[in-house]
Structure formats: structure tokens, C-alpha cells
Design an enzyme around this catalytic site. Structure first.
Site, mmCIF file in Angstrom:
data_model
loop_
_atom_site.group_PDB
_atom_site.id
_atom_site.type_symbol
_atom_site.label_atom_id
_atom_site.label_comp_id
_atom_site.label_asym_id
_atom_site.label_seq_id
_atom_site.Cartn_x
_atom_site.Cartn_y
_atom_site.Cartn_z
ATOM 1 N N ASP A 122 19.786 21.952 -2.224
ATOM 2 C CA ASP A 122 19.329 20.692 -2.711
ATOM 3 C C ASP A 122 19.810 20.749 -4.336
ATOM 4 O O ASP A 122 19.661 21.927 -5.049
ATOM 5 C CB ASP A 122 17.699 20.407 -2.774
ATOM 6 N N HIS A 174 13.701 15.089 1.736
ATOM 7 C CA HIS A 174 14.813 15.806 1.517
ATOM 8 C C HIS A 174 15.654 16.993 2.403
ATOM 9 O O HIS A 174 16.710 16.763 2.735
ATOM 10 C CB HIS A 174 14.457 16.605 0.003
#
Ligand code: UDP
Length: 466
Positions: free
Chosen positions: A116, A20
């Protein structure tokens, strides 16, 4: 709108697990590069910062550490354990680190949160700070739509008595998938209460509040689903595929398949294991590349079955192997196959997938891997494990026809041999290759100066830096 861009301070909140933080950093790097006066603070755990920055220095992006919540000397007993411990610290660890960052930057207030997409708490934080919030979804549009539909999916599931073999055709664009393909966070009774699932559920409620949502995808990927998503957000920005849109642009002549002699302008860790050199000696579209991402390893009996199948098939291969191949692969496998293949602890994957010699990617179907395979024009054999991977597999297989799942969902010697032969040595495989090349072409189009992703990237840069 600001008088001086040098007063702008962008906070980037990375999710420190799986793949990520790396893609988020490459996105931010590109934005920061075009706005040298804007200050970026990139927040993640020490371990993740180490990994994604390694020796990289970006003048206006400061790496900053948030507490990981792990006790001293902690040894995880499952991959989820450190994630759940970390989530207990969140969002306080980010809040504290952001306050410190503002102080260190001489009181320069945070004007934008790029996070995120998991981090739903940014909705309120941004409002308190009177800042913008731009979440980044590092996976595909279909899994995002599934998460946003969590409530209706759960309701439908309980309404049909928990039967998971039913289609999702009541959601536009998802009729190729079943309940059983959904991430367990959405549809598994046992997991719904876990901290990770709770975060994902909150996310589905909060994301529509974002200033804009950016996603690692491009306009040819599931247009029906994208249309549906567009109706749910203030602004949806398709800015992928990251493997090309966030990388420095090579001169056009390099847009041919790369080789060890003719590497990409994209800086890589040197090809220390010699994978690219080795590929140079192989025939076109003949090699199987095997990798299950940054932390997944199939169970022992499946590793053995896969090894047996690849050996029996006789196809050349590169295997990126987490663990000890000497003890975890069948006895003397390495010795017997040393002229046929390479087993390495880490591979320059995105470069391998662009090499003309690679004919199939045996993958766990993580989204970054899929985008890299599309950019390389390589069809896939899919063995999904968790999260969005099952849904990704189904879409590759049914919606695109560029991937094939392994029979009964796990590696067996016979089943694996069959799909290897299908993709590498049959007309069906050629058709898959043609389809993935068409998609590769659309990705290149989206990345051209007037392409959709390029235009969206400009909008994103403006939003973050003005
Ligand atoms: N990767 C790599 N070398 C390897 C294995 C993986 O460079 O030997 C990279 C790969 O290129 C991709 C990422 O690790 O960018 C894996 O991301 P993905 O989303 O597919 O899976 P995850 O790691 O999140 O499970």
C-alpha cells in the site's frame, strides 16, 4: 532479470483498514495468475485476511497474518483508534512476519515489495533487502498529488493566515479545489501530529524512491495532474480502473448493462438480498443507489433527512445500510417504502452500478465507489466525510461535471430532494449522465488489448515477476 522465476518471492504489504486490502489483492491476483511460478506472500491482519480472502484460494498467493496491536477484548471508541494502535506495531509486525515467511518458503528471499502506498518504510526495507519497491495508491491521482505537495500546502496555508477558502491554483491541475477540500492530515493543525498524519507526511517524502508506483486510475482521469505526477516518480503506472482491469474479461457481448439473468463473469457473492432481480423490474436510469462505503454512516439527523427526501421524491431506491434500519431510520419508514425500495445490510455494489436501472449513486465519494460508478456510467450525489473524499467531491463536481455535492455539505430534506430531482429528472442530470458515459468509454478504451492501462499492466507484471 532472474534465471528462474520459481526463485522469486514477492511480499505484498496491505493496509488493513477501509477498502484498501481488497483492491490490492485483486491487483496481485491478476499478477500472480500470469506468473504461476512466482511465490506471493500477502500480509495483513487476521481480520482483514479473513475479509478479503473469504473463501478464495489462489495457488501461489499465501495469506499471512501480521499482529494488529489491539489488546484482548478491544472495543474501538472511534474509527481512528484501531488504526493508530496498529500503526504503533508497524513496521516491526511486517518485518517479523516477512522473516517467518522467508523461513517457511525454505529461505526464498524477498525480491520485490508490493505495498500500500501508505507504507513509506518500504523504501528502506527494499533497499536493505536489495528488492524492488512498488507502492500501490488505491485512490485517485489528484489526492496523491495533494499529499506529495504537503510541505508547500502547509507553508502556503500558514502564509495566508490559515484561510481555507483559498484556491489551490498554484498546483497544476488543482485549481478547482480549495484548502478546505484537502484531507485533514494535510491541512488541519489538530491532526498533523497524529500517527496517521505523520505516516502520510513521511509517505510524501519517500514515495519518489519507489521503483514504480501503480495507481487505480486511467489516462483520461485528470491528464494535467498525471503529467505533474509523472515528473515526480521514476515510473508511474496507471493500471485502472480496477473494477474492469483486474477482473477476468467477459466476452464482449456481456459488455452491456448487466441484469440478474445476465450477470457479469466477475464472481460475486450471490445476490442474496435480491437487489439485481429487483432492479430488473425497474425502469432505465430511475433508481437511486445509496451507500457510504464499508464503514461510514452519516449522523442520525442526516439519515433522517435523507430518508425523508427519498420517500418524498417517490424515486425507487436501494440503500446499503450499516447498522439497524428499524431503529435508526424514521419510524415506519421501512413499512411505508417497502414497495418503493430495498434497505439491505450489504449490496453487490459494483454489479448494481452496472445495472441499466440505476440512475444516481448517493455516495461518500470513496475512490473505489467512484471508479465503480464511472465504470457503470452513473452520475453521483456526493456527501464526503474525511480523507480524500472532499477533494474527490470537488473534482467530480468541477473538473468532470459528473457529480454534485449536497447543499451546505450535509443532508437536509429540502437540499437532498433538490439534487435527487436534478440528477434523476432534469436536463442537467442528463448532461451529467452523458459526461460520465464518455468517461466510462475512455475506461473501456484503456482496458482494450492495446489500451494504456493494459500496456501498463504488462509493464507492472514484468517488474514484479522478472
Ligand atoms: N461495497 C459493497 N457493498 C456495499 C457497500 C460497499 O460492495 O454495500 C464496496 C464497494 O463496491 C467498494 C467498497 O465497498 O468497492 C467501498 O470502497 P470505497 O473506497 O468507496 O470506500 P471505503 O470503504 O474505503 O470508505
Amino acid at each position: 532479470s532472474s534465471s528462474s522465476s520459481s526463485s522469486l518471492h514477492v511480499a505484498v504489504l496491505a493496509f488493513p483498514f477501509g477498502t484498501h486490502a481488497g483492491p490490492l489483492l485483486s491487483l496481485v491476483e491478476k499478477i500472480a495468475d500470469s506468473a504461476p511460478n512466482v511465490t506471493f506472500s500477502f500480509f495483513s491482519t487476521a481480520r482483514s485476511i479473513d475479509k478479503v480472502f473469504s473463501n478464495k484460494r489462489i495457488p501461489n498467493v499465501r495469506p499471512r497474518i501480521v499482529h494488529d496491536g489491539l489488546p484482548k477484548g478491544f472495543r474501538p471508541s472511534s474509527p481512528m483508534e484501531p488504526i493508530n494502535l496498529f500503526l504503533k506495531e508497524t513496521p516491526e509486525n511486517y518485518r517479523r512476519a516477512m522473516e517467518e515467511a522467508v523461513e517457511e518458503e525454505n529461505g526464498k528471499k524477498i525480491t520485490c515489495l508490493v505495498s500500500d502506498a501508505f507504507y513509506w518504510f518500504c523504501a528502506d526495507m527494499a533497499e536493505e533487502m536489495q528488492a524492488k519497491w512498488i507502492p500501490v495508491w488505491t485512490s485517485g491521482p489528484h489526492s496523491l498529488l495533494a499529499h506529495l505537495s504537503t510541505d508547500i500546502l502547509r507553508w502556503r496555508l500558514s502564509w495566508n493566515g490559515g484561510k481555507k477558502d483559498r484556491t489551490l491554483n498554484f498546483i497544476p491541475g488543482l485549481s478547482d479545489a480549495n484548502f478546505s477540500d484537502l484531507p485533514r492530515e494535510i491541512a488541519s493543525e489538530e491532526e498533523m501530529e497524529a500517527p496517521f498524519a505523520a505516516m502520510m507526511h513521511k509517505m510524501s517524502q519517500m514515495l519518489p524512491r519507489a521503483t514504480a508506483l501503480a495507481i487505480n486510475s486511467f489516462d483520461a482521469v485528470f491528464p494535467t495532474i498525471v503529467k505533474e505526477l509523472e515528473s515526480k516518480f521514476k515510473l508511474l503506472l496507471l493500471v485502472g480502473p480496477f473494477p474492469i482491469t483486474t477482473k477476468p474479461k467477459p466476452p464482449l457481448r456481456v459488455r452491456v448493462k448487466i441484469t440478474a439473468e445476465n450477470p457479469d463473469s466477475d464472481p460475486i457473492s450471490p445476490d442474496s438480498t435480491g437487489c439485481l432481480k429487483w432492479l430488473d423490474q425497474q425502469e432505465d436510469a430511475s433508481v437511486a443507489y445509496i451507500s457510504f462505503g464499508s464503514f461510514m454512516t452519516p449522523p442520525p439527523h442526516e439519515l433522517a433527512a435523507l430518508a425523508d427526501a427519498i420517500e418524498e421524491s417517490g424515486f425507487p431506491f436501494i440503500w446499503s445500510f450499516r447498522g439497524d434500519p428499524e431503529t435508526e431510520l424514521p419510524f415506519a419508514f421501512l413499512k411505508r417504502t417497502k414497495n418503493k425500495g430495498k434497505v439491505v445490510p450489504w449490496a453487490p455494489q459494483s454489479h448494481i452500478l452496472k445495472h441499466r436501472a440505476v440512475g444516481v449513486f448517493v455516495t461518500h465519494c470513496g475512490w473505489n465507489s467512484i471508479m465503480e460508478s464511472v465504470v457503470g456510467g452513473v452520475p453521483m450525489i456526493c456527501r464526503p466525510f474525511f480523507g480524500d473524499q472532499m477533494l474527490n467531491t470537488r473534482m467530480l463536481e468541477k473538473a468532470w461535471g459528473i457529480g454534485v455535492g449536497v447543499e451546505s455539505g450535509e443532508f437536509t430534506r429540502k437540499g437532498t430532494l433538490k439534487v435527487l430531482e436534478m440528477v434523476l429528472a432534469s436536463e442537467k442530470g442528463n448532461v451529467m449522465r452523458q459526461k460520465v458515459v464518455e468517461l466510462q468509454y475512455s475506461a473501456m478504451e484503456a482496458d482494450k488489448p492495446y489500451g494504456n492501462s493494459t500496456q501498463n499492466f504488462k509493464t507492472l507484471i514484468d517488474l514484479v515477476t522478472k
